[in-house]
Design an enzyme around this catalytic site. Structure first.
Site, PDB file in Angstrom:
ATOM      1  N   THR A  58       0.852  -1.287  -0.181  1.00 24.47           N
ATOM      2  CA  THR A  58      -0.224   0.578  -0.020  1.00 24.47           C
ATOM      3  C   THR A  58       0.973   1.379   0.021  1.00 24.47           C
ATOM      4  OG1 THR A  58      -0.392  -0.011   2.543  1.00 24.47           O
ATOM      5  CG2 THR A  58      -1.972  -1.581   1.436  1.00 24.47           C
ATOM      6  N   THR A  60       1.675   4.365   1.551  1.00 25.04           N
ATOM      7  CA  THR A  60       2.304   4.996   2.439  1.00 25.04           C
ATOM      8  C   THR A  60       2.851   4.010   3.558  1.00 25.04           C
ATOM      9  OG1 THR A  60       0.060   6.281   3.674  1.00 25.04           O
ATOM     10  CG2 THR A  60       2.052   5.404   5.199  1.00 25.04           C
ATOM     11  N   CYS A  61       2.896   2.643   3.481  1.00 20.90           N
ATOM     12  CA  CYS A  61       3.632   1.164   3.707  1.00 20.90           C
ATOM     13  C   CYS A  61       4.728   1.572   2.858  1.00 20.90           C
ATOM     14  CB  CYS A  61       2.719   0.222   4.570  1.00 20.90           C
ATOM     15  SG  CYS A  61       0.904   0.229   4.248  1.00 20.90           S
ATOM     16  N   MET A  62       5.016   1.645   1.626  1.00 22.40           N
ATOM     17  CA  MET A  62       5.383   0.626   0.389  1.00 22.40           C
ATOM     18  C   MET A  62       6.360   1.990   0.714  1.00 22.40           C
ATOM     19  SD  MET A  62       5.798  -1.402  -1.465  1.00 22.40           S
ATOM     20  CE  MET A  62       7.263  -2.311  -2.740  1.00 22.40           C
TER      21      MET A  62
END
Length: 173
Positions: A58, A60-62
């Protein structure tokens, strides 16, 4: 499980699922074999950073959240951190592929919180059902030192990284 708080013991009996890094299964399409990550054993006598994200791959996570943990792993280790565990409700195969895509599978442990059970039990979950995503882990950062929680930061907005990034972990160590 009891709700988590700074100064409390990490709950006993917590198990995540993960696929350990091996050179034989280093390719992104290699599946590997999921195994149990027993937190009772993992945390004993160690300082562990646990960083939870709503989902692998995703935005933000990535982009913003996990890559800096790999980039600053040496700084974390200099401050006594033994390991960094990234958790999400995604299955261990997805998390393994994500670690490989980030080129961090040999540095960090990417572990599944199956069905977000640990996160749900501790009021650290996100209901993404309306978006077709199901129950997820919230975005949070925890430092566990020899089984005791020394830091627990929970993002007010799980789409952002304000207090759960690597700099927050470094500042707390």
């Amino acid at each position: 499980m009891a709700k988590l708080s700074v100064g409390s013991e990490f709950p006993k009996g917590v198990e995540f699922k993960y696929i350990p890094f091996t050179k034989e299964a280093a390719g992104i399409t290699a599946c590997g074999v999921p195994t149990t990550l027993d937190l009772d054993k993992e945390l004993a006598g160690k300082k562990i950073v646990i960083v939870a994200v709503p989902g692998a791959f995703t935005p933000t996570c990535m982009i913003n959240h996990i890559p800096p943990f790999g980039e600053k792993l040496d700084e974390l280790k200099k401050k006594g951190v033994d390991d960094v565990i990234v958790i999400s409700a995604n299955d261990p195969y997805v998390l393994s592929a994500w670690g490989k895509a980030l080129k961090l599978d040999h540095k960090l442990k990417f572990a599944s919180d199956p069905n977000a059970a640990f996160s749900v039990a501790n009021d650290l979950s996100l209901d993404g059902t309306a978006l077709g995503l199901g129950i997820r882990t919230w975005r949070y950062l925890m430092i566990v030192d020899n089984g005791k929680i020394s830091l627990l930061n929970i993002e007010p907005d799980p789409t952002k990284v304000t207090n759960t990034g690597v700099d927050a972990a470094l500042a707390a160590l």
